[in-house]
Design a protein around this motif. Structure first.
Motif, mmCIF file in Angstrom:
data_model
loop_
_atom_site.group_PDB
_atom_site.id
_atom_site.type_symbol
_atom_site.label_atom_id
_atom_site.label_comp_id
_atom_site.label_asym_id
_atom_site.label_seq_id
_atom_site.Cartn_x
_atom_site.Cartn_y
_atom_site.Cartn_z
ATOM 1 N N GLU A 1 -26.680 55.274 -35.426
ATOM 2 C CA GLU A 1 -26.627 54.123 -34.517
ATOM 3 C C GLU A 1 -26.317 52.838 -35.274
ATOM 4 O O GLU A 1 -25.521 52.002 -34.820
ATOM 5 N N SER A 2 -26.936 52.659 -36.442
ATOM 6 C CA SER A 2 -26.724 51.435 -37.221
ATOM 7 C C SER A 2 -25.304 51.351 -37.758
ATOM 8 O O SER A 2 -24.728 50.262 -37.838
ATOM 9 N N TYR A 3 -24.718 52.484 -38.112
ATOM 10 C CA TYR A 3 -23.341 52.469 -38.605
ATOM 11 C C TYR A 3 -22.385 52.050 -37.490
ATOM 12 O O TYR A 3 -21.401 51.338 -37.730
ATOM 13 N N ARG A 4 -22.685 52.472 -36.278
ATOM 14 C CA ARG A 4 -21.875 52.038 -35.132
ATOM 15 C C ARG A 4 -21.973 50.517 -34.969
ATOM 16 O O ARG A 4 -20.969 49.832 -34.748
ATOM 17 N N LYS A 5 -23.176 49.973 -35.128
ATOM 18 C CA LYS A 5 -23.361 48.526 -35.032
ATOM 19 C C LYS A 5 -22.635 47.810 -36.171
ATOM 20 O O LYS A 5 -22.072 46.713 -35.983
ATOM 21 N N THR A 6 -22.608 48.418 -37.340
ATOM 22 C CA THR A 6 -21.895 47.837 -38.475
ATOM 23 C C THR A 6 -20.411 47.695 -38.171
ATOM 24 O O THR A 6 -19.795 46.664 -38.458
ATOM 25 N N ARG A 7 -19.812 48.735 -37.601
ATOM 26 C CA ARG A 7 -18.384 48.676 -37.278
ATOM 27 C C ARG A 7 -18.107 47.575 -36.262
ATOM 28 O O ARG A 7 -17.079 46.880 -36.347
ATOM 29 N N GLN A 8 -19.009 47.386 -35.295
ATOM 30 C CA GLN A 8 -18.841 46.300 -34.331
ATOM 31 C C GLN A 8 -18.874 44.950 -35.040
ATOM 32 O O GLN A 8 -18.048 44.060 -34.756
ATOM 33 N N ASN A 9 -19.826 44.765 -35.944
ATOM 34 C CA ASN A 9 -19.943 43.502 -36.669
ATOM 35 C C ASN A 9 -18.713 43.222 -37.519
ATOM 36 O O ASN A 9 -18.226 42.088 -37.597
ATOM 37 N N LEU A 10 -18.209 44.255 -38.180
ATOM 38 C CA LEU A 10 -17.030 44.069 -39.014
ATOM 39 C C LEU A 10 -15.823 43.675 -38.170
ATOM 40 O O LEU A 10 -15.027 42.820 -38.570
ATOM 41 N N GLY A 11 -15.707 44.291 -36.993
ATOM 42 C CA GLY A 11 -14.616 43.921 -36.102
ATOM 43 C C GLY A 11 -14.694 42.459 -35.707
ATOM 44 O O GLY A 11 -13.681 41.737 -35.727
ATOM 45 N N ALA A 12 -15.909 41.988 -35.368
ATOM 46 C CA ALA A 12 -16.090 40.586 -34.990
ATOM 47 C C ALA A 12 -15.805 39.660 -36.166
ATOM 48 O O ALA A 12 -15.169 38.606 -36.012
ATOM 49 N N ALA A 13 -16.273 40.057 -37.373
ATOM 50 C CA ALA A 13 -16.075 39.206 -38.548
ATOM 51 C C ALA A 13 -14.606 39.112 -38.933
ATOM 52 O O ALA A 13 -14.097 38.025 -39.244
ATOM 53 N N PHE A 14 -13.891 40.238 -38.905
ATOM 54 C CA PHE A 14 -12.467 40.214 -39.211
ATOM 55 C C PHE A 14 -11.715 39.342 -38.203
ATOM 56 O O PHE A 14 -10.793 38.601 -38.559
ATOM 57 N N ALA A 15 -12.098 39.445 -36.935
ATOM 58 C CA ALA A 15 -11.445 38.637 -35.900
ATOM 59 C C ALA A 15 -11.678 37.153 -36.161
ATOM 60 O O ALA A 15 -10.756 36.334 -36.068
ATOM 61 N N PHE A 16 -12.917 36.788 -36.515
ATOM 62 C CA PHE A 16 -13.227 35.383 -36.777
ATOM 63 C C PHE A 16 -12.397 34.860 -37.947
ATOM 64 O O PHE A 16 -11.773 33.798 -37.855
ATOM 65 N N ASN A 17 -12.422 35.608 -39.054
ATOM 66 C CA ASN A 17 -11.691 35.126 -40.224
ATOM 67 C C ASN A 17 -10.192 35.032 -39.948
ATOM 68 O O ASN A 17 -9.528 34.080 -40.371
ATOM 69 N N GLY A 18 -9.666 36.025 -39.239
ATOM 70 C CA GLY A 18 -8.236 35.992 -38.935
ATOM 71 C C GLY A 18 -7.852 34.812 -38.057
ATOM 72 O O GLY A 18 -6.913 34.051 -38.360
ATOM 73 N N ILE A 19 -8.598 34.617 -36.962
ATOM 74 C CA ILE A 19 -8.316 33.503 -36.045
ATOM 75 C C ILE A 19 -8.608 32.170 -36.718
ATOM 76 O O ILE A 19 -7.849 31.204 -36.587
ATOM 77 N N GLY A 20 -9.743 32.124 -37.462
ATOM 78 C CA GLY A 20 -10.146 30.867 -38.096
ATOM 79 C C GLY A 20 -9.134 30.386 -39.115
ATOM 80 O O GLY A 20 -8.768 29.193 -39.136
ATOM 81 N N VAL A 21 -8.660 31.290 -39.954
ATOM 82 C CA VAL A 21 -7.687 30.900 -40.976
ATOM 83 C C VAL A 21 -6.382 30.454 -40.321
ATOM 84 O O VAL A 21 -5.757 29.464 -40.741
ATOM 85 N N ALA A 22 -5.968 31.169 -39.279
ATOM 86 C CA ALA A 22 -4.729 30.793 -38.584
ATOM 87 C C ALA A 22 -4.853 29.393 -37.976
ATOM 88 O O ALA A 22 -3.930 28.568 -38.064
#
Length: 763
Positions: A677-698
């Motif tokens: 269950e925690s690994y599933r939550k980790t993948r969700q967090n990574l998706g959100a973090a990658f999205a933030f960094n990608g949008i933020g840098v742009a």
């Protein structure tokens, strides 16, 4: 000369970037053949060619990168960790104070005097002093690490951080010297904030890691400091164990730890060798038998000839295997780590291009270079590109899982416990203390004359003065059933065979069937019954009164009540359970059959356990190992996931990724489900973090995002990841507090009072 292997305990590592930087540095060093870095245990194992590079040069590579090499002595190493913690606390105090002051200054400028730009030169210079003081004071070590990394062509988090910090300085200097109206204070503030944030992150990591256990040292403490050396003429001299040589003879009295590995020359005794075999029933030893340093001599006096000392001794070999296996333990390469390899150079490149763009692009529509907008763009890219949310994505999910696990009496001690466990397809279980309770107990009483209680009464009376663990088992069962028994009028213990006693005027013998047969007792009519008990893996004691067989008592290690159910859960989850034990094959097969395990490996020594785990891994399996004893420690470190029973030894617990508080075996599958269950939550967090960094840098490349607002956005991104990690837990009422007590478990030495799940996860 030739290939040499050296292992170092390294101070200053705080994240996967550090491990990757060390690996890159060594792989680019001439003469180094291979390197393994364990972030979890702060260890580096380097293999190098003595003819091409010296040990001093190997160590200098670590020191040049800004890391420290701790003393091999574990007590001194702990003192060094404490000193590092004190330095980290001092740095954080200084940098934190500067961050608070500059934040107050910015707030006063905006709220009180209503200005975003600098209000006075004095204010600008004050902010500059705070920035320089923070970067070159408590943050100086970060600059050194960034410089050494750059010198070797390594782009890591230190390089990115210093690019942002010096970018803030550059922006502030532009406002001081060239562009009036620049928000100079805010640029200097960015330098303070990101330096302080990094110091805080490293101090938090260091605080957790400094709680390292002294378990390996505890293992070596099992060996006495001194021994009684017996000379050829019979004189006895007490000498340090380190002074003993192969061929020396030592005297060992009842109740003492065996000081060295050796062979018995004279004497008979029962010896508790659970330190090596994990088995709860002591071995009967006589002349010619081998004994292991650290085991306990229980009943008789022994004269032992030394066969191994120093690094060749059993306890030292186990300690070395644990540390080497721990340093070389295979780990999972996280998605974040793979992306971050390219992330830093990409951010630096985008920041530079954004600055150049706003200098050149305005010329196309007839305007002049927009230096302020270019500076804003470059610095905002560096701030928003700093992998804060990415760095927190995995730990926060693991903290959440760690809290949930703690509420179930499970201590998840590493990220691998969450990320690898869902992929495990083989779980290897030790027998004694894992599948079984770990203490001898009466499993069955067969009465031939009278009732079972009558047999227990006779046996308990005869064994009342015995100190043997089997006698304790008989007395405990008699007490449990309320059976009355008396002290014997006469008592004699026959080492390795049984006892002879006089009870109420009757001659009573209790002991091994073979010994009783030698005493003239006819057991031919009960051979089948004896074999039946032995087939169950039980040790059989026959009870004889005045020459007549009264009954048989089968003594064994009882199977835990939840063992069979846990094995069924493994099968249901598609996981194959395997039993591995130092006990004999007959006993192992009997236990495996009762709980439903098909594959059994018996008579296996500690180093062989580790080898068996390695074979399964070589076959392509993900392997978890469950154990509780010192003899399990090398296998626990070798396995992809090591799971220790919390009621076991400290060395097993230190070697494990997961600790089950108490002795409930069902926690193994509870941990598996929580990890998934925690690994599933980790993948969700990574998706959100990658999205933030990608949008933020742009967005930052437009030059419309103020660097200070970029800092605020970075904080908000972490908050979003935090909310995703804990929202379900808070809504369900689980809470995040993970202080807990497990009834019936001994948690002393495993966790410290007030240790929370985030500490437990990364310890």
């Amino acid at each position: 000369m030739g290939t040499t292997r050296r292992q170092f305990n390294v101070g200053g590592m705080s994240c996967s970037f550090c491990a990757e930087s060390i690996e890159k540095a060594y792989r680019r060093t001439d003469g180094v053949a291979d390197v393994d870095v364990s972030l979890a245990h702060e260890e580096v194992l380097v293999q190098y060619d003595d003819d091409r590079i010296s040990e001093v040069e190997v160590k200098d590579t670590l020191r040049d990168l800004g890391y420290t090499i701790r003393d091999p002595d574990k007590e001194k190493r702990y003192e060094q960790q404490q000193a590092e913690l004190a330095d980290g606390r001092r740095r954080l105090l200084l940098a934190g104070s500067a961050a608070i002051v500059v934040a107050a200054l910015m707030g006063w400028m905006i709220v009180v005097i209503g200005r975003f730009e600098s209000a006075s030169l004095a204010m600008d210079l004050f902010a500059l002093a705070l920035a320089l003081g923070t970067m070159f004071g408590p943050g100086r070590y970060i600059i050194d690490k960034a410089y050494q990394s750059l010198r070797r062509g390594i782009l890591n988090q230190h390089v990115l951080l210093e690019a942002g910090a010096f970018g803030g300085l550059l922006g502030g200097f532009l406002g001081l010297s060239i562009f009036p109206g620049f928000p100079t204070v805010h640029f200097f503030a960015v330098s303070v904030f990101i330096t302080t944030y990094h110091i805080l992150s490293e101090y938090t990591s260091l605080t957790v890691r400094t709680r390292a256990s002294q378990a390996v040292q505890s293992l070596l403490d099992l060996q006495p400091d001194t021994a009684r050396r017996v000379s050829d003429d019979g004189e006895v001299e007490e000498v340090p164990v380190d002074d003993l040589e192969v061929g020396d003879r030592v005297r060992i009295k009842p109740g003492e730890n065996v000081p060295v590995d050796g062979t018995i020359v004279d004497g008979t005794s029962t010896v508790d060798e659970s330190v090596a075999t994990g088995e709860s029933i002591p071995e009967e030893k006589a002349a010619g038998d081998a004994v292991i340093g650290g085991s306990v001599n229980e009943t008789g006096t022994l004269l032992v000839e030394v066969t191994a000392t120093g690094e060749d001794a059993f306890l030292n070999q186990v300690a070395r295997e644990i540390e080497e296996a721990r340093a070389m333990k295979p780990g999972i390469i996280q998605l974040a780590d793979r992306v971050l390899r390219y992330f830093v150079p990409a951010v630096l490149t985008i920041a530079a291009l954004a600055f150049v763009f706003w200098l050149v692009a305005p010329l196309a529509w007839g305007a002049g270079p927009n230096v302020q907008r270019g500076a804003f763009a470059a610095l905002a890219v560096l701030v928003l590109g700093y992998p804060c949310a990415l760095g927190m994505a995995t730990p926060l999910a693991l903290i959440r899982g760690g809290g949930k696990a703690a509420n179930h009496g499970i201590l998840m001690r590493s990220g691998d416990a969450f990320q690898i466990f869902p992929d495990v397809d083989r779980i290897v279980l030790d027998k004694t203390g894992t599948i079984t309770v770990g203490e001898p107990a009466v499993s069955e009483v067969v009465a031939f004359d009278g009732t079972e209680d009558d047999v227990l009464a006779v046996a308990a009376s005869a064994e009342a003065f015995s100190e043997h663990p089997l006698a304790d088992a008989i007395l405990d069962r008699a007490d449990e059933r309320g059976v009355a028994y008396a002290d014997p009028e006469a008592f004699d213990s026959v080492t390795g065979k049984g006892v002879r006693a006089t009870v109420d005027g009757d001659d009573v013998l209790v002991g091994k069937p073979g010994w009783l047969a030698d005493e003239g007792i006819d057991l031919s009519s009960v051979v089948d019954e004896i074999e039946r008990l032995q087939h169950r893996g039980l040790t059989v004691s026959a009870v004889v009164r005045d020459g007549d067989l009264v009954g048989l008592i089968g003594i064994g290690d009882e199977i835990k009540v939840d063992a069979a159910a846990t094995v069924r859960r493994m099968h249901d989850a598609g996981i194959t359970p395997v039993m591995i034990t130092g006990d004999n094959e007959r006993t192992a097969e009997a236990v495996a059959e009762e709980v439903g395990i098909d594959r059994v490996m018996a008579d296996v020594l500690p180093d062989e356990k580790r080898e068996e785990i390695g074979r399964l891994q070589d076959e392509g399996h993900r392997v978890a190992m469950v154990g509780d004893g010192i003899n399990d420690a090398p296998a626990l470190t070798q396995a992809d996931i090591g799971i220790a029973i919390g009621a076991g030894t400290d060395i097993a617990i230190e070697s494990a990724d997961i600790v089950l508080m108490g002795d409930r075996l069902g926690g193994v599958m509870d941990a598996h489900e929580i990890g998934r269950e925690s690994y599933r939550k980790t993948r969700q967090n990574l998706g959100a973090a990658f999205a933030f960094n990608g949008i933020g840098v742009a967005a930052a490349t437009t030059g419309l995002v103020h660097p200070v607002f970029a800092m605020i956005a970075m904080v908000l991104s972490v908050s979003a990841v935090l909310a995703n990690s804990f929202a379900g837990q808070l809504l369900s009422g689980e809470g995040v507090n993970t202080d807990f007590t497990v009834e019936g478990s001994d948690t002393d030495g495993i966790i410290e009072e007030g240790v929370t799940a985030d500490q437990a996860v990364t310890s």
